[in-house]
Scaffold this motif. Structure first.
Motif, PDB file in Angstrom:
ATOM      1  N   SER A  68       0.812  -1.219   0.000  1.00 41.15           N
ATOM      2  CA  SER A  68       0.000   0.000   0.000  1.00 41.15           C
ATOM      3  C   SER A  68       0.845   1.269   0.000  1.00 41.15           C
ATOM      4  CB  SER A  68      -0.932   0.009   1.220  1.00 41.15           C
ATOM      5  OG  SER A  68      -0.179   0.103   2.426  1.00 41.15           O
ATOM      6  N   THR A  73       0.514  -0.135  -7.004  1.00 39.63           N
ATOM      7  CA  THR A  73      -0.155  -1.378  -6.600  1.00 39.63           C
ATOM      8  C   THR A  73      -1.674  -1.224  -6.690  1.00 39.63           C
ATOM      9  OG1 THR A  73      -0.033  -0.728  -4.262  1.00 39.63           O
ATOM     10  CG2 THR A  73       1.742  -2.110  -5.123  1.00 39.63           C
ATOM     11  N   GLN A  77      -4.081  -3.514  -9.002  1.00 36.84           N
ATOM     12  CA  GLN A  77      -5.200  -4.242  -8.417  1.00 36.84           C
ATOM     13  C   GLN A  77      -6.535  -3.814  -9.021  1.00 36.84           C
ATOM     14  OE1 GLN A  77      -2.836  -5.018  -4.187  1.00 36.84           O
ATOM     15  NE2 GLN A  77      -4.546  -3.608  -4.211  1.00 36.84           N
ATOM     16  N   HIS A  80      -6.945  -5.726 -12.193  1.00 46.49           N
ATOM     17  CA  HIS A  80      -6.777  -7.174 -12.097  1.00 46.49           C
ATOM     18  C   HIS A  80      -7.810  -7.933 -12.931  1.00 46.49           C
ATOM     19  CE1 HIS A  80      -8.288 -10.919 -10.132  1.00 46.49           C
ATOM     20  NE2 HIS A  80      -7.045 -11.282 -10.345  1.00 46.49           N
ATOM     21  N   GLU A 197      -2.110 -13.817  -3.359  1.00 48.35           N
ATOM     22  CA  GLU A 197      -3.569 -13.763  -3.356  1.00 48.35           C
ATOM     23  C   GLU A 197      -4.018 -13.207  -4.695  1.00 48.35           C
ATOM     24  OE1 GLU A 197      -5.529 -11.918   0.004  1.00 48.35           O
ATOM     25  OE2 GLU A 197      -3.676 -12.051   1.168  1.00 48.35           O
ATOM     26  N   ARG A 200      -4.213  -9.279  -5.599  1.00 46.46           N
ATOM     27  CA  ARG A 200      -3.417  -8.530  -4.628  1.00 46.46           C
ATOM     28  C   ARG A 200      -1.939  -8.535  -5.035  1.00 46.46           C
ATOM     29  NH1 ARG A 200      -6.405  -5.311  -1.894  1.00 46.46           N
ATOM     30  NH2 ARG A 200      -4.815  -5.238  -0.267  1.00 46.46           N
ATOM     31  N   CYS A 201      -1.215  -7.522  -4.563  1.00 43.20           N
ATOM     32  CA  CYS A 201       0.202  -7.375  -4.909  1.00 43.20           C
ATOM     33  C   CYS A 201       1.113  -7.767  -3.754  1.00 43.20           C
ATOM     34  CB  CYS A 201       0.514  -5.924  -5.298  1.00 43.20           C
ATOM     35  SG  CYS A 201      -0.145  -5.415  -6.895  1.00 43.20           S
TER      36      CYS A 201
END
Length: 310
Positions: A68, A73, A77, A80, A197, A200-201
């Motif tokens: 974050s 990121t 996301q 994605h 995940e 997620r990054c």
């Protein structure tokens, strides 16, 4: 315990790296760890698990970062779903430009990737195959045109082990966006074990020793990006980018180091022809042993159908 600021040359770092890698390849991990600790005592690096050849001691040794803390990121996301939809259309990775990664890093298994950028060089074929993904990458300048590393889709098959290794520089960070994440894959960075995940990054410094194991049953796919390290000052960053070799220069260097004079591609087959010096060496050796062909298998020379231990 505090360690002295690194004061050794790149040549010394290279030789320590080669020795540590050789010890690990032989399975003597205790000796490799002792050698890494000695290198820190000798002022080669600041942390025994962080061993890049190109090293900037001004950057604090930190293996894993909070995703974050980086603007891109959220950008990744947010996109994605679009990237995943494009990836879901891939039923044949090889037919969509994924190429095997066959190198010492691959301990066992199968690992394929398609590369969009490398050291600022754009691969048009990959970007044309995955236009949505390419557009998302191009929205992150520090990973695309202004990057010093790679941007790839990394497809890892079950049963694969990417052996412990350190990236070549601590001047950048590596970002993974989870796209297909089944049960089973895990990554160690330094002493930390990380799990992907979907959507997620992860952000980590790949100059720290890291490895990947996939003990699941389905492929793991991530979008992998290298970005300029935020701790770099503007002058150092510009100097690193200015020093990037062109893709042609890198190919020339590789061919020279490997003794390759010519390369031909015929469909999926790649033919390598030795340069004059290398060809002369091999020719003399084959004449001495009375063979017309030689092949390297598992570190041994195989002449025709006879295996000779060397």
């Amino acid at each position: 315990m505090t360690h002295p600021a690194p004061r050794r040359s790149q040549d010394v770092r290279t030789r320590y790296t080669e020795l540590i890698n050789a010890l690990q390849a032989e399975g003597d991990h205790d000796a490799a760890r002792r050698c890494a600790a000695l290198a820190v005592e000798q002022g080669v690096w600041r942390h025994p698990a962080q061993r890049p050849v190109h090293y900037l001691p001004s950057i604090p040794p930190r293996p894993v970062y909070d995703p974050s803390a980086f603007w891109f990121t959220a950008h990744l996301q947010e996109n994605h779903a679009a990237i995943r939809a494009e990836l879901d259309a891939v039923t044949d990775p090889a037919g969509q430009g994924f190429l095997p990664v066959e190198e010492p890093l691959l301990g066992k298994g199968r690992w394929e990737q398609v590369t969009f950028y490398e050291a600022g060089h754009r691969f048009d074929d990959a970007c044309a195959r995955f236009p949505v993904t390419a557009a998302v990458i191009e929205g992150i300048p520090e990973a695309a045109h202004a990057g010093s590393g790679v941007a790839t889709l990394s497809w890892l098959y079950p049963g694969t082990h990417i052996v412990p290794h350190c990236g070549g520089t601590n001047a950048r960070l590596r970002v993974h966006l989870g796209l297909k994440v089944p049960e089973g894959p895990v990554m160690r960075v330094g002493e930390e074990w990380l799990h992907w995940e979907e959507g997620r990054c992860l952000v980590f410094d790949d100059s720290f020793e890291h490895e990947v194991r996939h003990e699941g049953t389905e492929p793991r796919v991530v979008l992998l990006l290298d970005v300029t390290h935020p701790a770099l000052d503007e002058h150092t960053r510009d100097a690193i980018l200015a020093d990037r070799a062109s893709f042609e220069e890198r190919v020339v260097g590789f061919m020279r180091r490997q003794g390759i004079g010519r390369v031909e591609i015929d469909d999926d087959a790649v033919r390598l022809f030795a340069d004059r010096s290398t060809a002369s060496l091999i020719h003399r050796h084959l004449r001495e042993v009375g063979a017309s062909a030689v092949e390297l298998r598992d570190g041994r020379l195989c002449y025709d159908e006879k295996i000779l231990h060397t």
